[in-house]
Design a protein around this motif. Sequence first.
Motif, short mmCIF file in Angstrom:
data_model
loop_
_atom_site.label_atom_id
_atom_site.label_comp_id
_atom_site.label_asym_id
_atom_site.label_seq_id
_atom_site.Cartn_x
_atom_site.Cartn_y
_atom_site.Cartn_z
N ARG A 140 0.82 -1.21 0.00
CA ARG A 140 0.00 0.00 0.00
C ARG A 140 0.86 1.27 0.00
N LEU A 141 2.03 1.20 0.63
CA LEU A 141 2.93 2.34 0.57
C LEU A 141 3.45 2.56 -0.85
N PHE A 142 3.62 1.46 -1.58
CA PHE A 142 4.00 1.58 -2.99
C PHE A 142 2.93 2.35 -3.76
N GLN A 143 1.68 2.00 -3.54
CA GLN A 143 0.58 2.68 -4.23
C GLN A 143 0.57 4.17 -3.88
N ALA A 144 0.80 4.48 -2.60
CA ALA A 144 0.79 5.88 -2.18
C ALA A 144 1.97 6.65 -2.76
N ASN A 145 3.15 6.05 -2.70
CA ASN A 145 4.35 6.75 -3.18
C ASN A 145 4.34 6.94 -4.69
N ALA A 146 4.03 5.87 -5.40
CA ALA A 146 4.01 5.96 -6.87
C ALA A 146 2.89 6.88 -7.34
N GLY A 147 1.73 6.76 -6.71
CA GLY A 147 0.60 7.59 -7.10
C GLY A 147 0.85 9.07 -6.85
N SER A 148 1.44 9.38 -5.70
CA SER A 148 1.73 10.78 -5.39
C SER A 148 2.81 11.34 -6.31
N ALA A 149 3.82 10.53 -6.62
CA ALA A 149 4.88 10.98 -7.53
C ALA A 149 4.31 11.27 -8.91
N LEU A 150 3.40 10.42 -9.37
CA LEU A 150 2.80 10.63 -10.68
C LEU A 150 1.95 11.90 -10.70
N ALA A 151 1.16 12.10 -9.66
CA ALA A 151 0.33 13.31 -9.59
C ALA A 151 1.20 14.56 -9.57
N GLY A 152 2.26 14.54 -8.78
CA GLY A 152 3.16 15.68 -8.72
C GLY A 152 3.83 15.95 -10.05
N ALA A 153 4.21 14.88 -10.75
CA ALA A 153 4.88 15.03 -12.05
C ALA A 153 3.96 15.67 -13.08
N VAL A 154 2.74 15.19 -13.15
CA VAL A 154 1.78 15.73 -14.13
C VAL A 154 1.54 17.21 -13.90
N VAL A 155 1.31 17.58 -12.65
CA VAL A 155 1.02 18.98 -12.34
C VAL A 155 2.26 19.86 -12.56
N ALA A 156 3.43 19.39 -12.16
CA ALA A 156 4.65 20.19 -12.33
C ALA A 156 4.95 20.44 -13.79
N ALA A 167 7.58 28.26 -9.72
CA ALA A 167 6.37 27.88 -8.99
C ALA A 167 5.82 26.54 -9.46
N ALA A 168 6.19 26.10 -10.66
CA ALA A 168 5.72 24.81 -11.17
C ALA A 168 6.15 23.67 -10.25
N LEU A 169 7.38 23.74 -9.76
CA LEU A 169 7.87 22.70 -8.86
C LEU A 169 7.12 22.71 -7.54
N ALA A 170 6.74 23.89 -7.08
CA ALA A 170 5.97 24.01 -5.84
C ALA A 170 4.56 23.46 -6.02
N TRP A 171 3.91 23.77 -7.17
CA TRP A 171 2.58 23.21 -7.43
C TRP A 171 2.64 21.69 -7.53
N GLY A 172 3.74 21.17 -8.06
CA GLY A 172 3.92 19.72 -8.09
C GLY A 172 3.97 19.13 -6.69
N MET A 173 4.61 19.85 -5.75
CA MET A 173 4.64 19.41 -4.35
C MET A 173 3.24 19.32 -3.76
N VAL A 174 2.42 20.34 -4.03
CA VAL A 174 1.05 20.36 -3.50
C VAL A 174 0.27 19.17 -4.03
N ALA A 175 0.36 18.91 -5.33
CA ALA A 175 -0.37 17.80 -5.94
C ALA A 175 0.09 16.46 -5.37
N ALA A 176 1.40 16.30 -5.21
CA ALA A 176 1.93 15.04 -4.67
C ALA A 176 1.49 14.82 -3.23
N THR A 177 1.51 15.87 -2.44
CA THR A 177 1.10 15.76 -1.03
C THR A 177 -0.37 15.40 -0.92
N LEU A 178 -1.20 16.04 -1.72
CA LEU A 178 -2.63 15.76 -1.69
C LEU A 178 -2.93 14.33 -2.14
N ALA A 179 -2.25 13.87 -3.19
CA ALA A 179 -2.47 12.51 -3.67
C ALA A 179 -2.04 11.48 -2.63
#
Length: 484
Positions: A140-156, A167-179
């Motif tokens: 489940r940690l794999f799902q959380a880590n990979a999913g958050s990394a993917l969300a952050g990448a798309v947004v960044a 600011a793109a890198l910062a918005w990527g942080m927000v998306a990854a944290t939320l995911a």
Amino acid sequence: MSIRRAAIWSFASQYASFVIQFATSVIISRYYLLPADVGLFSIALAAAMVVAIFQDMGISRFVTGQPEMREEHLRDYAAVAVGLGWGIAALVAAGAVPLARFYGEAGLAKVMLIIAGSYALFPFSIVPSAMLTRALDFRRLFQANAGSALAGAVVAIATAANGAGPAALAWGMVAATLARLILVMAAYPVLPRRPASLEIVKPMLGFGGSSFVISLSGAVGMRCQDLIVGRMLGVSATGLFTRASALAGQLTTLMVGAINSVFYPAFAKKRDAGEDLAAPYLHLIACNTGITWAAAIGLALAAEPVVHLLYGPNWADVAPLLRWTALAELFFVAMPLQMDVPILLGRIKPLVWINLLDTFITVVILVVASFWGLEAAAIGRILTGAIWLAIYASYIPRLVGIRYSALGTAYLKSAAVALAAGAPLALSRWMSGAGAEMGFISLLGLSLAGVFCWLVALPLVRHPFWQELRLALSHMAKLRTTQA
């Protein structure tokens, strides 16, 4: 979940997250951001992370490593985490404008405010993540880590393509944290509530007090580098230094980060069972150095073509810095879990003083080296690493009960296989002198030759990592037989 099965999932998580984050950094750096943009974000993140050490306050280590954990108190612990996290987010937001004025960069304020938003979300995931780690539920940690990394990448990438700049890198942080928050809450929901009594959270706060000093010291030692370089050498220099340090650090994380994340809860279980930690810890040291030393030497030898192929000519000045920071990693991986093992064994107070000494030396060396320029600052990382290893090697082996002769033997075996791995690249450079102009096919061929030499050297020197490879291959063969 068994330790080896947990390690497989942890490896998968580490590699998936690495591939996503690494690809994102290459795309953004090559097509959208310049060194000054990355430097601006790095300064903002460094300043925020120095403050953000209050956010965890040792809660993760407390939940993961306690011999007994009463689940009815988890919501109380979560409330403390959220309260601290929101306070930190407010401090980061309040420091946005003063930081921008201090560095003379107006764009810092906007980036800091976005980062503060991600810090307001992060604390909700602390306790659920710690419980998943405690249970060795790395699937489940794999799902959380990979999913958050993917969300952050798309947004960044999307925001960078739209001209958001740093600011793109910062918005990527927000998306990854939320995911990540959504995914860990789905796996192990823990909603915060106001603690009914101080006595419930008092053990955690007592543990967190000493842990906080260690976290503060570590944050200053790690994150002050960007702040010092940014103040003394400028924003563009910070971007170059950050990229070199990140590449070397990502290599370490890729090679052994997954192993180390599994071993902390595994060591906690062995401690609770009264088992000896000397043999497994020595095995961990050998495996860490056996694989990472080889990769670090290869990266140092191939610094110019790697930077040229990945980031293009705008980032050419990263190559000489990468060579030194990659070599510095030889020291920093040689004593794994240097914080976690003393904490597990109840030796947190001596660790506090040792860590403060380590941090002081790190800051002094970087400040002094920066007077001679950016490459001198990177070379200073090697001196810092050597002193770091001397400090922890004088403490951890005695604490665990490892003989120095056995430790020396492990290091010699790892050095032998690392030299074998680097031989093809070193020979090619000596014969042809090829640098940044080396093509991808040539670099790939020499890297594969290095892997072959490494595989040949492992059984010749009877390196412990060879045993792990054989066990992994045997496990894969059994899986294929079962599926057939």
